[in-house]
Design an enzyme around this catalytic site. Sequence first.
Site, mmCIF file in Angstrom:
data_model
loop_
_atom_site.group_PDB
_atom_site.id
_atom_site.type_symbol
_atom_site.label_atom_id
_atom_site.label_comp_id
_atom_site.label_asym_id
_atom_site.label_seq_id
_atom_site.Cartn_x
_atom_site.Cartn_y
_atom_site.Cartn_z
ATOM 1 C CG ASP A 37 20.549 22.166 13.635
ATOM 2 O OD1 ASP A 37 19.577 20.857 13.275
ATOM 3 O OD2 ASP A 37 19.031 22.812 14.294
ATOM 4 C CB SER B 51 13.793 24.558 17.610
ATOM 5 O OG SER B 51 14.218 23.386 16.674
ATOM 6 C CG HIS C 112 18.323 21.561 17.170
ATOM 7 N ND1 HIS C 112 18.169 22.686 16.016
ATOM 8 C CD2 HIS C 112 17.692 21.497 17.931
ATOM 9 C CE1 HIS C 112 17.053 22.912 16.400
ATOM 10 N NE2 HIS C 112 16.069 22.382 17.562
#
Lengths: 349, 349
Positions: free
Chosen positions: B296, B142, B325
């Site tokens: 995601d 991320s 995610h």
Amino acid sequence: MIENDFYTAQTQGPYETASIGRLDLEDGGVIDDCWLAYATAGHLNEDKTNAILIPTWYSGTHGTWFQQYIGPGHALDPAEYFIICVNQIGNGMSVSPRNTADDSIAMSSFPKVRIGDDVVAQQRLLHQKFGIEELFAVVGGSMGAQQTYEWIVRFPDRVHRAAAIAGTAQNTPHDFLFTQTLNEAIESDPGYAGGEYTSHTDVSEGLRRQSHLWAVMGFSTEWWKKEAWRGLGLDAPDAVLADFLDPLFMSMDPNTLLNNAWKWQRGDVSRHTGGDLAAALGRVTATTFVMPVSEDLFFPVRDCAAEQELIPGSELRVIDDDAGHLGLFNISPDYMSQIDANLTDLFSR
Amino acid sequence: MIENDFYTAQTQGPYETASIGRLDLEDGGVIDDCWLAYATAGHLNEDKTNAILIPTWYSGTHGTWFQQYIGPGHALDPAEYFIICVNQIGNGMSVSPRNTADDSIAMSSFPKVRIGDDVVAQQRLLHQKFGIEELFAVVGGSMGAQQTYEWIVRFPDRVHRAAAIAGTAQNTPHDFLFTQTLNEAIESDPGYAGGEYTSHTDVSEGLRRQSHLWAVMGFSTEWWKKEAWRGLGLDAPDAVLADFLDPLFMSMDPNTLLNNAWKWQRGDVSRHTGGDLAAALGRVTATTFVMPVSEDLFFPVRDCAAEQELIPGSELRVIDDDAGHLGLFNISPDYMSQIDANLTDLFSR
């Protein structure tokens, strides 16, 4: 009564109203004088076999349908069909928290309404006002698709064709949560005052935050990446919010949105069959097209396709549109031609 | 100084701090005493060729990495590697709005920090504290992936291998807007007081609303539909919020989240090449695995794949996980085995 220019004929286009009398609601509430706002195009033929019903979506009215979907050259052609678009209960046009003359159900006192209540009310309107007992077709998008599914499960003998665009028969857990965030955007605004605001402008900041959630979930990652907003005549991503979504959602009535969101969250045709979705959709006899939008982030194709497989004789017709769910506004060059082609095909069956 | 148990060794696991001195920031601000909180595992070999750097993600610290990713049996094995996980600036552990002793940059006065500032600070820490000039690998998820990309573009000669999990080299417009809604959830809470709250609990409702946005965007429609939360020992969808996400996000520091969100929104390696992303990624000499998570919703596979195609010799390794995610938290049974297999392969190159 909360005055709001958004919910007027000037903004949404002409409409009429009719009362269907008292409506006892599935969740126990009552609307003593349930009146519906609707708009029509075309003429009902003598046999009453050419009526197409269009229920409305969250935040929407009959307006977008008449501005974008209905007219000469469209599948929804008033030269052939009698088209009646009925505003869903609580949407600000039909009887709603903001416009009821009955103080006992005004504003925060408005009762909980379910998709099934709307369909029952619509059936009574069609019967009482027009003597229509069977529908050539029901066509709906998003919450309108929820109502479309409710029609073909609840009244299988009354609907011959159905097009469910960008919506599901049974709302998903993810969708429920997304809707919750829309509600929280409004309810967290101090101006909302527990539903007892004096003007929708008291809740401008909450409505703006809701608009921004639509910017994230309403369009797709591809739509933003490809800068497809240029097709709307906008020149920056910020303008999608500032010049399009913000003014639109900030024009709306907060209780209207919350009441319809409650309904959206609980749409589920399996209420007719003890929670058995396959049994509910197995009842359908209408020729049904399931029409998800390819890039829809919260009514994704696979959720719609899984339901389509449970509907006898139905077909999956994916609308290819980077705009995602808000493609429903007809903002992409190739959207309406796909809608029209599929509806024309459906109407020929 | 805002006391907060979340940002302690008791909650996150042991760590050390070191100052790298004054850091002049890309956006014009200055941190006079820039100190970083980091945790290490394993031993640096004599040649200093076995160091793996792990930068942290939004809302995260070194904690999850040590609890889930690092240890015997994992690719990130302290028996082989010297692993150093550096908390990003402003994340509540390293120098941050809540914990700086410098009143001139405390709370709402904390300067804007960019991904590049973190990478410069990390490079100085590695050099000054450990004499490390080259990294065996950088691994990040991320915002950690954003920092990983920044490393291999800014310092191509210093990194031999890179794994960018669930993140992009250039943040997308959609992602920017999603992050904006996270910010608005906090900023709309009257308790936020323009960043000058006296406790993070003043902002509980805003943090709760942010948690709910994560429930929608952090997981996938499939994860919710399949009730995969049962794998977390939870017994209802509401419990995912009430027992998992809400307590987690409501433990965090609002200014920390806002400061890191600003950084996330502007992550972009093409700042090195006048906006030319292909040129920036063309610089990369590290062996790079691009590892998006299949479901995601905001770093979708196709956005990551498009960047991967611009990185010489790189490979696309999709992690199959319905969690989307937040799969980064290692909450799905098959997640970590895929991470370990890919990192083991990468480290063998």
